[in-house]
Design a protein around this motif. Structure first.
Motif, PDB file in Angstrom:
ATOM      1  N   MET A 178      56.940 -14.366 162.350  1.00 16.67           N
ATOM      2  CA  MET A 178      56.580 -14.794 160.999  1.00 16.67           C
ATOM      3  C   MET A 178      57.610 -15.797 160.480  1.00 16.67           C
ATOM      4  O   MET A 178      58.809 -15.568 160.587  1.00 16.67           O
ATOM      5  CB  MET A 178      56.524 -13.582 160.056  1.00 16.67           C
ATOM      6  CG  MET A 178      55.397 -12.612 160.387  1.00 16.67           C
ATOM      7  SD  MET A 178      55.320 -11.242 159.217  1.00 16.67           S
ATOM      8  CE  MET A 178      56.807 -10.363 159.664  1.00 16.67           C
ATOM      9  N   VAL A 179      57.099 -16.910 159.941  1.00 20.43           N
ATOM     10  CA  VAL A 179      57.966 -17.964 159.435  1.00 20.43           C
ATOM     11  C   VAL A 179      57.816 -18.048 157.922  1.00 20.43           C
ATOM     12  O   VAL A 179      56.706 -18.121 157.396  1.00 20.43           O
ATOM     13  CB  VAL A 179      57.613 -19.319 160.074  1.00 20.43           C
ATOM     14  CG1 VAL A 179      58.495 -20.415 159.489  1.00 20.43           C
ATOM     15  CG2 VAL A 179      57.785 -19.256 161.581  1.00 20.43           C
ATOM     16  N   ILE A 180      58.943 -18.056 157.235  1.00 18.12           N
ATOM     17  CA  ILE A 180      58.938 -18.215 155.787  1.00 18.12           C
ATOM     18  C   ILE A 180      58.920 -19.700 155.469  1.00 18.12           C
ATOM     19  O   ILE A 180      59.749 -20.469 155.980  1.00 18.12           O
ATOM     20  CB  ILE A 180      60.177 -17.541 155.153  1.00 18.12           C
ATOM     21  CG1 ILE A 180      60.212 -16.057 155.508  1.00 18.12           C
ATOM     22  CG2 ILE A 180      60.175 -17.732 153.649  1.00 18.12           C
ATOM     23  CD1 ILE A 180      58.999 -15.281 155.060  1.00 18.12           C
ATOM     24  N   LYS A 181      57.976 -20.119 154.643  1.00 17.95           N
ATOM     25  CA  LYS A 181      57.853 -21.524 154.255  1.00 17.95           C
ATOM     26  C   LYS A 181      58.263 -21.679 152.791  1.00 17.95           C
ATOM     27  O   LYS A 181      57.771 -20.944 151.928  1.00 17.95           O
ATOM     28  CB  LYS A 181      56.413 -22.002 154.431  1.00 17.95           C
ATOM     29  CG  LYS A 181      55.895 -21.904 155.867  1.00 17.95           C
ATOM     30  CD  LYS A 181      54.436 -22.334 155.937  1.00 17.95           C
ATOM     31  CE  LYS A 181      53.884 -22.203 157.345  1.00 17.95           C
ATOM     32  NZ  LYS A 181      52.435 -22.585 157.396  1.00 17.95           N
ATOM     33  N   VAL A 182      59.160 -22.624 152.543  1.00 18.94           N
ATOM     34  CA  VAL A 182      59.600 -22.913 151.178  1.00 18.94           C
ATOM     35  C   VAL A 182      59.217 -24.357 150.869  1.00 18.94           C
ATOM     36  O   VAL A 182      59.729 -25.294 151.493  1.00 18.94           O
ATOM     37  CB  VAL A 182      61.120 -22.722 151.019  1.00 18.94           C
ATOM     38  CG1 VAL A 182      61.532 -22.993 149.575  1.00 18.94           C
ATOM     39  CG2 VAL A 182      61.526 -21.312 151.420  1.00 18.94           C
ATOM     40  N   PHE A 183      58.300 -24.547 149.919  1.00 20.82           N
ATOM     41  CA  PHE A 183      57.849 -25.876 149.540  1.00 20.82           C
ATOM     42  C   PHE A 183      58.764 -26.406 148.438  1.00 20.82           C
ATOM     43  O   PHE A 183      58.913 -25.791 147.369  1.00 20.82           O
ATOM     44  CB  PHE A 183      56.396 -25.832 149.064  1.00 20.82           C
ATOM     45  CG  PHE A 183      55.424 -25.625 150.190  1.00 20.82           C
ATOM     46  CD1 PHE A 183      54.791 -26.703 150.794  1.00 20.82           C
ATOM     47  CD2 PHE A 183      55.154 -24.352 150.670  1.00 20.82           C
ATOM     48  CE1 PHE A 183      53.894 -26.511 151.838  1.00 20.82           C
ATOM     49  CE2 PHE A 183      54.259 -24.151 151.715  1.00 20.82           C
ATOM     50  CZ  PHE A 183      53.632 -25.235 152.296  1.00 20.82           C
ATOM     51  N   LEU A 184      59.385 -27.574 148.704  1.00 17.54           N
ATOM     52  CA  LEU A 184      60.368 -28.170 147.811  1.00 17.54           C
ATOM     53  C   LEU A 184      59.988 -29.609 147.493  1.00 17.54           C
ATOM     54  O   LEU A 184      59.147 -30.202 148.157  1.00 17.54           O
ATOM     55  CB  LEU A 184      61.758 -28.156 148.452  1.00 17.54           C
ATOM     56  CG  LEU A 184      62.251 -26.827 149.040  1.00 17.54           C
ATOM     57  CD1 LEU A 184      63.563 -27.050 149.786  1.00 17.54           C
ATOM     58  CD2 LEU A 184      62.449 -25.805 147.932  1.00 17.54           C
ATOM     59  N   ALA A 185      60.639 -30.151 146.458  1.00 17.56           N
ATOM     60  CA  ALA A 185      60.486 -31.565 146.116  1.00 17.56           C
ATOM     61  C   ALA A 185      61.860 -32.216 146.231  1.00 17.56           C
ATOM     62  O   ALA A 185      62.728 -32.003 145.378  1.00 17.56           O
ATOM     63  CB  ALA A 185      59.923 -31.726 144.708  1.00 17.56           C
TER      64      ALA A 185
END
Length: 246
Positions: free
Chosen positions: A1-8
Motif C-alpha cells: 500500500m502506497v500513501i499518496k499526498v497531493f501537494l501544490a
C-alpha cells in the motif's frame, strides 16, 4: 500500500505551504512510505485528486485544496482530519496502516482490545489470612483495664489539642488568605492568556481564509488560462482548415 499526498509546489498561500510541510514532515518522522503528487505542474494529478475526493468531504465551492491524502485509491482525508488523528495518536488508523509494535497507537489499541474482551479479576487469597482491618479490638484482646488506660490517654490528647487550637485557627486563616490571593492572581493571568490566545487564533483564522481565497483565485485563473489556450488552438485549427479548403 502506497500513501499518496497531493501537494501544490507553486502555491502562493503561506497557510497551504505550512500544512503541506506539516503532513510531509510528520510522515517522514514516522518513516511512513509515501509519494508526493504535484497538482500545480501536472494536470492529471489535479483532475484525479478532484474526482476522487468524496463529495461530502469537498468544501462548499466544490474545489478541494491541498494537501489531500490517499491510501492507493482510498481517500484518507485532508489536513484537518490528519491533524485530529495526530492529536489522538491514531495516524496509522487514519492512513489505513497497522501501527508498528511498541508505538503509542499500538499500546492504545491493545488497551481497547483488553477492555472489550474483559480482564481477569483478582482471585481471593487461599491461605486464609485475615486482613489487618478485621483484627479483634484491643479492649477485647487485652481486657477492660487496658481499654480504660487508652481512653485516659485519648482524653489527655484532646485537652492538649484544645490549648493549641486557637493558634492553629489563626495560622489556617492566614494561609487561606494567602491561597485566595494567589488564586486571584492566577485567574487574572489565565484570563489575560485566554484573551491573547483568542486574538492570535482569530488572526490566524483570518490569515488562513485570506490564503485559501488567494489559492482558489489562482486555481481559477489557471483554469481560465487553460480554457483560453484551448479556444485559441481551436480557432487556429479552424483558420488552417479554411485556408486549406480555399
Amino acid at each position: 500500500m502506497v500513501i499518496k499526498v497531493f501537494l501544490a509546489s507553486s502555491s502562493g498561500s503561506t497557510a497551504i505551504k505550512k500544512k503541506q510541510q506539516d503532513v510531509v514532515g510528520f510522515l517522514e518522522a514516522l518513516k511512513v512510505d509515501y509519494t508526493q503528487l504535484d497538482i500545480a505542474c501536472n494536470e492529471e494529478n489535479r483532475m484525479w485528486m478532484r474526482q476522487n475526493v468524496p463529495v461530502d468531504k469537498k468544501p462548499t465551492n466544490g474545489i478541494p485544496l491541498p494537501p489531500q491524502i490517499f491510501n492507493e485509491d482510498s481517500y484518507c482525508g485532508d489536513y484537518d482530519t490528519f491533524f485530529d488523528a495526530k492529536e489522538d495518536n491514531s495516524v496509522y488508523a487514519f492512513l489505513g496502516l497497522p501501527p508498528p509494535p511498541g508505538s503509542k497507537e499500538a499500546e492504545q489499541a491493545a488497551k481497547v482490545l483488553g477492555v472489550e474482551n474483559g480482564t481477569p479479576a483478582e482471585e481471593p487469597k487461599a491461605d486464609g489470612s485475615v486482613d489487618a482491618s478485621a483484627e479483634v479490638p484491643v479492649e477485647e484482646r487485652n481486657g477492660d483495664a487496658h481499654g480504660e488506660e487508652e481512653q485516659a490517654a485519648d482524653e489527655e490528647e484532646v485537652e492538649g489539642e484544645g490549648e493549641g487550637g486557637e493558634e492553629e485557627d489563626v495560622a489556617d486563616e492566614e494561609t487561606a488568605g494567602d491561597e485566595a490571593l494567589a488564586e486571584e492572581e492566577e485567574e487574572a493571568v489565565e484570563e489575560t492568556d485566554e484573551v491573547t490566545e483568542q486574538a492570535n487564533a482569530q488572526e490566524e483564522d483570518e490569515q488562513e481564509e485570506a490564503d485559501e481565497d488567494r489559492e482558489e483565485e489562482e486555481l481559477r485563473q489557471l483554469e481560465d488560462e487553460e480554457e483560453e489556450e484551448e479556444e485559441e488552438e481551436e480557432e487556429d485549427m479552424e483558420e488552417t482548415q479554411e485556408e486549406e479548403a480555399e
